[in-house]
Scaffold this motif. Structure first.
Motif, mmCIF file in Angstrom:
data_model
loop_
_atom_site.group_PDB
_atom_site.id
_atom_site.type_symbol
_atom_site.label_atom_id
_atom_site.label_comp_id
_atom_site.label_asym_id
_atom_site.label_seq_id
_atom_site.Cartn_x
_atom_site.Cartn_y
_atom_site.Cartn_z
ATOM 1 N N THR A 258 -21.415 4.017 -1.150
ATOM 2 C CA THR A 258 -20.059 4.909 -0.662
ATOM 3 C C THR A 258 -20.098 4.335 0.971
ATOM 4 O O THR A 258 -19.903 5.149 1.433
ATOM 5 N N TYR A 259 -18.458 3.725 0.839
ATOM 6 C CA TYR A 259 -17.727 3.679 1.968
ATOM 7 C C TYR A 259 -17.809 5.531 2.947
ATOM 8 O O TYR A 259 -17.405 6.058 4.493
ATOM 9 N N ILE A 265 -23.215 9.578 6.273
ATOM 10 C CA ILE A 265 -24.711 10.122 7.164
ATOM 11 C C ILE A 265 -24.914 9.975 8.805
ATOM 12 O O ILE A 265 -25.377 11.013 8.919
ATOM 13 N N PRO A 266 -24.055 9.731 9.291
ATOM 14 C CA PRO A 266 -24.453 9.435 10.997
ATOM 15 C C PRO A 266 -23.831 9.838 11.638
ATOM 16 O O PRO A 266 -23.895 11.047 12.418
ATOM 17 N N ILE A 294 -12.662 -5.922 7.390
ATOM 18 C CA ILE A 294 -12.663 -5.586 5.952
ATOM 19 C C ILE A 294 -14.502 -5.702 5.820
ATOM 20 O O ILE A 294 -15.080 -7.037 6.219
ATOM 21 N N PRO A 295 -15.254 -4.995 5.648
ATOM 22 C CA PRO A 295 -14.645 -3.690 5.144
ATOM 23 C C PRO A 295 -13.719 -2.594 6.513
ATOM 24 O O PRO A 295 -15.777 -2.129 7.612
ATOM 25 N N LYS A 300 -12.482 9.201 2.917
ATOM 26 C CA LYS A 300 -12.528 9.437 1.288
ATOM 27 C C LYS A 300 -12.314 8.361 0.374
ATOM 28 O O LYS A 300 -12.157 7.947 -0.876
ATOM 29 N N MET A 301 -12.634 7.225 0.898
ATOM 30 C CA MET A 301 -13.018 5.679 0.216
ATOM 31 C C MET A 301 -14.515 5.673 -0.031
ATOM 32 O O MET A 301 -15.722 6.174 0.154
ATOM 33 N N THR A 302 -13.719 5.418 -1.756
ATOM 34 C CA THR A 302 -14.704 5.350 -2.534
ATOM 35 C C THR A 302 -15.375 3.942 -3.123
ATOM 36 O O THR A 302 -16.493 3.901 -3.612
#
Ligand SMILES: [Mn+2]
Length: 351
Positions: A258-259, A265-266, A294-295, A300-302
């Motif tokens: 997911t975005y 993660i980083p 984009i992206p 909160k991006m699903t």
């Protein structure tokens, strides 16, 4: 194929007609790379309009379109609208206000409305040719970096270093830089986007270089931070944190991520090391015909990464008045992982 995909989407989303003025979108659809062109699509017609400077070239390279030679594309619309009996015209929201005003004046009595990123759904997934061009742009960028390491020395201005990088990328086959080269040294390296200045490089400086090129219309975007003479211990500490953040994302990036996780993660690596508040920008963005497309990623991006997206991985830490570190790579997302297209070294380099 691209035009068929677009027209299928227009049908799905009930776009009766679509006026395309973004030159990158026009290149994507037609291969036309002149500076003036307008596309108008209706259910039955694909129309490409350009002026006399480009009409011969357009006729030669564009297939599947009627070519209309005109100095005023918008002035052609009323006739087409009447002929096709259109009730609505969609346009791209990135047009400027003067264009919008002219469009509103010329196209009367029917509805006009804007679309956002309508073509990007397609553009964000790269095909084989696009990947080959971006791969080449990244190779050129890597080579310029290796050469600039031999050029940098105390006494040179940041601008000289930027010019050297720009020249080298052209020498290696780039058509130009994909954005104004950033060279930020010493305390200026704490400016995430410090455009190259007349500041002179000194012994002990940290230097962040963020640069890239266009190859066959496709961009690369890479950042490396290096040290001159010796590395300030505090900056060396954040260097290792940033590198770990960059690597952790490389290890985890793959189709389906997911975005939100791509960002997290980083960012977690940097937060756990206690530098969260000094990582002040997004983790990355898409790269293609545009240097930023984009992206984009947010907490909160699903949405999920897809195979053959091309995205940057660019964590950074910026300590005010001391200096900063950013490491940026271009990643090709694959089904089971990612391929790092920028291969310039990332170990801590002192020259
Ligand atoms: Mn970038």
């Amino acid at each position: 194929m691209r035009i068929e995909n677009l027209k299928a989407k227009m049908a799905r989303e009930n776009l009766e007609s679509f006026l395309i003025t973004d030159m990158k979108n026009i290149y994507y659809l037609t291969g036309f790379s002149g500076t003036a062109g307008t596309i108008f699509l209706t259910k039955n017609r694909n129309i490409f309009m350009t002026d006399s400077r480009y009409s011969a070239m357009a006729k030669e390279i564009i297939s599947g379109f009627e070519i209309i030679e005109t100095r005023d594309a918008l002035a052609q619309l009323p006739e087409i609208i009447a002929h096709e009996n259109l009730k609505t015209v969609a346009f791209e929201e990135t047009v400027d206000y003067a264009f919008f005003k002219q469009l509103s004046t010329i196209v009367r009595n029917i509805e006009i409305f804007s679309t956002s990123n309508f073509l990007m759904e397609f553009r964000q997934i790269k095909d084989e040719d696009e990947i080959r061009n971006i791969r080449k742009a990244c190779e050129i960028t890597d080579k310029a970096f290796l050469d600039v390491l031999k050029f940098i020395e105390p006494g040179r201005e940041e601008i000289e270093i930027a010019n050297f990088l720009d020249f080298k990328m052209r020498e290696f086959g780039a058509s130009g830089t994909s954005f104004d080269t950033i060279v930020a040294s010493g305390k200026r390296s704490s400016l995430p986007h410090g455009v190259a200045s007349h500041k002179v490089i000194e012994f002990g400086d940290t230097i962040t270089m963020d640069f890239g090129c266009f190859y066959e219309h496709y961009a690369s975007d890479m950042t490396r931070t290096i040290f001159v003479g010796e590395a300030n211990p505090k900056i060396a500490e954040i260097y290792h944190v940033v590198r770990e953040a960059n690597q952790k994302l490389i290890d985890k990036a793959q189709a389906g991520l997911t975005y939100a996780d791509f960002d997290k993660i980083p960012r977690d690596v940097i937060e756990q090391a206690g530098f969260g508040k000094y990582f002040t920008h997004g983790i990355g963005h898409g790269v293609g015909l545009d240097i930023h497309e984009i992206p984009y990623f947010g907490q909160k991006m699903t949405e999920k990464l897809q195979t053959n997206m091309l995205v940057t991985d660019e964590p950074g830490i910026y300590l005010p008045d001391l200096g900063g570190v950013r490491i940026e790579d271009d990643l090709l997302i694959t089904e089971n992982g990612c391929e790092v297209l920028t291969q310039a070294p990332k170990e801590l380099i002192v020259i």
